[in-house]
Write a protein that holds these residues in place. Structure first.
Motif, PDB file in Angstrom:
ATOM      1  N   GLY A   1     -19.000  -2.786  22.147  1.00  0.00           N
ATOM      2  CA  GLY A   1     -19.514  -2.362  23.441  1.00  0.00           C
ATOM      3  C   GLY A   1     -20.064  -3.514  24.263  1.00  0.00           C
ATOM      4  N   GLU A   2     -20.762  -4.434  23.591  1.00  0.00           N
ATOM      5  CA  GLU A   2     -21.326  -5.575  24.302  1.00  0.00           C
ATOM      6  C   GLU A   2     -20.228  -6.404  24.967  1.00  0.00           C
ATOM      7  OE1 GLU A   2     -23.676  -7.807  21.571  1.00  0.00           O
ATOM      8  OE2 GLU A   2     -25.003  -6.127  21.096  1.00  0.00           O
ATOM      9  N   TYR A   3     -19.156  -6.678  24.224  1.00  0.00           N
ATOM     10  CA  TYR A   3     -18.077  -7.486  24.788  1.00  0.00           C
ATOM     11  C   TYR A   3     -17.315  -6.728  25.866  1.00  0.00           C
ATOM     12  CZ  TYR A   3     -18.498 -11.550  21.741  1.00  0.00           C
ATOM     13  OH  TYR A   3     -18.951 -12.694  21.127  1.00  0.00           O
ATOM     14  N   CYS A   4     -17.150  -5.418  25.700  1.00  0.00           N
ATOM     15  CA  CYS A   4     -16.505  -4.624  26.757  1.00  0.00           C
ATOM     16  C   CYS A   4     -17.309  -4.729  28.052  1.00  0.00           C
ATOM     17  CB  CYS A   4     -16.393  -3.160  26.331  1.00  0.00           C
ATOM     18  SG  CYS A   4     -15.044  -2.790  25.179  1.00  0.00           S
TER      19      CYS A   4
ATOM     20  N   HIS B   1     -21.647   4.387  18.939  1.00  0.00           N
ATOM     21  CA  HIS B   1     -22.154   3.024  18.727  1.00  0.00           C
ATOM     22  C   HIS B   1     -21.642   2.082  19.820  1.00  0.00           C
ATOM     23  CE1 HIS B   1     -24.345   3.253  14.954  1.00  0.00           C
ATOM     24  NE2 HIS B   1     -23.396   4.032  14.459  1.00  0.00           N
ATOM     25  N   ILE B   2     -20.371   2.232  20.189  1.00  0.00           N
ATOM     26  CA  ILE B   2     -19.819   1.388  21.247  1.00  0.00           C
ATOM     27  C   ILE B   2     -20.581   1.612  22.552  1.00  0.00           C
ATOM     28  CG2 ILE B   2     -17.775   0.953  22.679  1.00  0.00           C
ATOM     29  CD1 ILE B   2     -16.057   1.619  20.212  1.00  0.00           C
ATOM     30  N   PHE B   3     -20.842   2.886  22.856  1.00  0.00           N
ATOM     31  CA  PHE B   3     -21.577   3.220  24.083  1.00  0.00           C
ATOM     32  C   PHE B   3     -22.984   2.617  24.053  1.00  0.00           C
ATOM     33  CE2 PHE B   3     -24.296   6.024  26.630  1.00  0.00           C
ATOM     34  CZ  PHE B   3     -23.655   5.925  27.856  1.00  0.00           C
ATOM     35  N   ARG B   4     -23.624   2.674  22.894  1.00  0.00           N
ATOM     36  CA  ARG B   4     -24.970   2.102  22.788  1.00  0.00           C
ATOM     37  C   ARG B   4     -24.930   0.595  23.038  1.00  0.00           C
ATOM     38  NH1 ARG B   4     -28.528   3.346  17.556  1.00  0.00           N
ATOM     39  NH2 ARG B   4     -27.090   1.878  16.556  1.00  0.00           N
TER      40      ARG B   4
ATOM     41  N   ARG C   1     -11.646 -10.213  19.488  1.00  0.00           N
ATOM     42  CA  ARG C   1     -11.454  -9.577  18.183  1.00  0.00           C
ATOM     43  C   ARG C   1     -12.746  -9.675  17.359  1.00  0.00           C
ATOM     44  NH1 ARG C   1      -6.087  -8.394  17.353  1.00  0.00           N
ATOM     45  NH2 ARG C   1      -4.653  -9.349  18.845  1.00  0.00           N
ATOM     46  N   ILE C   2     -13.170  -8.533  16.850  1.00  0.00           N
ATOM     47  CA  ILE C   2     -14.398  -8.447  16.075  1.00  0.00           C
ATOM     48  C   ILE C   2     -14.039  -8.346  14.592  1.00  0.00           C
ATOM     49  CG2 ILE C   2     -16.570  -7.199  15.780  1.00  0.00           C
ATOM     50  CD1 ILE C   2     -16.161  -8.299  18.596  1.00  0.00           C
ATOM     51  N   PRO C   3     -14.610  -9.185  13.721  1.00  0.00           N
ATOM     52  CA  PRO C   3     -14.274  -9.145  12.288  1.00  0.00           C
ATOM     53  C   PRO C   3     -14.771  -7.874  11.604  1.00  0.00           C
ATOM     54  CG  PRO C   3     -16.108 -10.637  12.682  1.00  0.00           C
ATOM     55  CD  PRO C   3     -15.611 -10.234  14.030  1.00  0.00           C
ATOM     56  N   MET C   4     -14.197  -7.574  10.447  1.00  0.00           N
ATOM     57  CA  MET C   4     -14.587  -6.411   9.656  1.00  0.00           C
ATOM     58  C   MET C   4     -15.153  -6.865   8.313  1.00  0.00           C
ATOM     59  SD  MET C   4     -11.727  -3.492  10.444  1.00  0.00           S
ATOM     60  CE  MET C   4     -13.002  -2.224  10.239  1.00  0.00           C
ATOM     61  N   HIS C   5     -15.819  -5.947   7.611  1.00  0.00           N
ATOM     62  CA  HIS C   5     -16.402  -6.281   6.318  1.00  0.00           C
ATOM     63  C   HIS C   5     -16.350  -5.055   5.407  1.00  0.00           C
ATOM     64  CE1 HIS C   5     -19.685  -4.771   8.900  1.00  0.00           C
ATOM     65  NE2 HIS C   5     -20.073  -4.136   7.807  1.00  0.00           N
ATOM     66  N   LEU C   6     -16.314  -5.316   4.113  1.00  0.00           N
ATOM     67  CA  LEU C   6     -16.284  -4.242   3.126  1.00  0.00           C
ATOM     68  C   LEU C   6     -17.676  -3.634   2.976  1.00  0.00           C
ATOM     69  CD1 LEU C   6     -14.364  -2.921   0.928  1.00  0.00           C
ATOM     70  CD2 LEU C   6     -15.493  -4.459  -0.694  1.00  0.00           C
ATOM     71  N   VAL C   7     -17.726  -2.303   2.955  1.00  0.00           N
ATOM     72  CA  VAL C   7     -18.977  -1.577   2.741  1.00  0.00           C
ATOM     73  C   VAL C   7     -18.820  -0.803   1.425  1.00  0.00           C
ATOM     74  CG1 VAL C   7     -20.593   0.129   3.646  1.00  0.00           C
ATOM     75  CG2 VAL C   7     -19.322  -1.348   5.228  1.00  0.00           C
TER      76      VAL C   7
ATOM     77  N   ASP D   1     -19.193  -4.363  13.318  1.00  0.00           N
ATOM     78  CA  ASP D   1     -20.358  -4.252  14.207  1.00  0.00           C
ATOM     79  C   ASP D   1     -19.899  -3.511  15.460  1.00  0.00           C
ATOM     80  OD1 ASP D   1     -22.488  -4.528  15.924  1.00  0.00           O
ATOM     81  OD2 ASP D   1     -22.906  -6.609  15.377  1.00  0.00           O
ATOM     82  N   LYS D   2     -20.058  -2.197  15.463  1.00  0.00           N
ATOM     83  CA  LYS D   2     -19.511  -1.377  16.551  1.00  0.00           C
ATOM     84  C   LYS D   2     -20.224  -1.631  17.866  1.00  0.00           C
ATOM     85  CE  LYS D   2     -18.363   2.147  13.086  1.00  0.00           C
ATOM     86  NZ  LYS D   2     -18.987   1.432  11.948  1.00  0.00           N
ATOM     87  N   GLU D   3     -21.544  -1.894  17.826  1.00  0.00           N
ATOM     88  CA  GLU D   3     -22.255  -2.198  19.064  1.00  0.00           C
ATOM     89  C   GLU D   3     -21.715  -3.467  19.718  1.00  0.00           C
ATOM     90  OE1 GLU D   3     -23.840  -1.237  16.363  1.00  0.00           O
ATOM     91  OE2 GLU D   3     -25.030   0.512  16.928  1.00  0.00           O
TER      92      GLU D   3
END
Length: 347
Positions: free
Chosen positions: A302-305, A77-80, A325-331, A297-299
């Protein structure tokens, strides 16, 4: 058709034609109009390779997967995200792998050939598991880079030029979810020799103490592989005399092992034992019971990298920019429920 012919017919120099085609503002409106009319008339298409040489850039970024045998869904996902962001901004992406020891002095690290070749790539995104010696090598080599900060093995805080999701926040959401369901005897399972697991454990302990609950954990002395660690840890927890109604696992792989061991021992998930994982990986989308986890949001990582590398490659001063830093959420899945005694009282 060459740029020289366009310049001759428009009555300007080659440099002027190049500035017009690259959208620079240092050319008058009249000259721009004349050059563009000639370009259209002659059906001139700029040579992309020549344009890149003129700019001094290859418009290519390398995604380097370090110290990983396979590309898991997280890095996929990061690569995408990297690829899509680069595509929109006119950059191509090359992929390579690199294995190295954390004990090798930075100056002795033998970088992949694609990074040593001048003019092939404008920068590199460091994915996989990385160590400070490679970052030091990147700084000394003066190549623009960014790093996936969650998997940086470093005792200190994540460095600049890094992007990471909030491990601590994700762990807090996982534990708070179990507490809201009524659980009090919550165990943590994860090998804290890895800094990402240690951050999750520290957050777990803090939240448990905030609620005046006793932290219980298995953090060492077991297999390091996720699934096997979960199997071994669950057997120890469920065979012990201490109570356990829920487990917060430091990864979905560990959570899967915990569920499998509990099932083998006659414990139902979630009726007898609730389990929360971490990462919300695609690998477990069809696992049953579907694992409750925390994700991000794994993509976006990658966008920020890619953004950090492109900004450096195009000469922008990033300075000591802090970690993104990217926030996380409960799934929510199917692996959590109120503890049995609570359900009995409710019924």
């Amino acid at each position: 058709m060459s740029i020289r012919e366009v310049a001759r017919k428009a009555g300007v120099g080659i440099g002027t034609v190049s500035r017009v085609l690259n959208g620079r503002a240092s050319v008058s409106a009249e000259v721009q109009r004349r050059v563009l009319e000639v370009v259209k008339e002659l059906r001139y298409t700029p040579n992309e390779h020549a344009r890149r040489m003129w700019k001094g850039r290859a418009n290519t970024i390398c995604f380097l997967l370090a110290n990983r045998q396979i590309l898991l869904s997280l890095h996929g996902h990061i690569f995408r995200g990297v690829e899509e962001f680069c595509g929109v901004n006119g950059y191509s992406v090359l992929f390579t792998t690199f294995r190295y020891s954390p004990h090798t002095p930075p100056e002795e690290l033998e970088l992949p050939p694609i990074l040593k070749a001048k003019g092939v790539v404008d920068g590199v995104i460091l994915g996989g598991v990385n160590y400070p010696n490679l970052l030091e090598r990147m700084e000394a080599y003066r190549i623009p880079y960014s790093v996936f900060g969650n998997n940086l093995v470093d005792d200190g805080a994540p460095r600049t030029k890094s992007v990471m999701f909030e491990d601590g926040d994700g762990a807090e959401q996982a534990v708070e979810h179990l507490i809201r369901l009524g659980h009090r005897d919550i165990w943590f399972v994860g090998h804290t020799a890895w800094p990402w697991n240690r951050r999750r454990y520290d957050s777990y302990s803090r939240i448990m103490r905030r609620h005046r609950l006793e932290p219980r954990a298995i953090v060492e002395g077991l297999a390091q592989a996720g699934h096997e660690l979960g199997l071994q840890a669950a057997r120890r927890i469920l065979e012990a005399s201490e109570p356990a109604t829920a487990v917060f696992a430091a990864s979905d792989y560990i959570a899967c092992g915990v569920i499998e061991a509990a099932t083998r021992m006659g414990r139902r998930v979630p009726e007898d034992l609730s389990v929360v994982g971490f990462d919300a990986l695609d690998e477990f989308a069809y696992y049953r019971p579907r694992i409750t986890s925390v994700g991000t949001d794994k993509e976006k990582i990658g966008e920020y990298c890619a953004l950090l590398v492109i900004r450096q490659a195009e000469g922008e001063e990033t300075g000591d920019q802090s970690t993104v830093r990217i926030p996380m959420h409960l799934v929510e899945g199917e692996s959590c429920a109120p503890p049995a005694q609570t359900r009995v009282k409710t019924d």
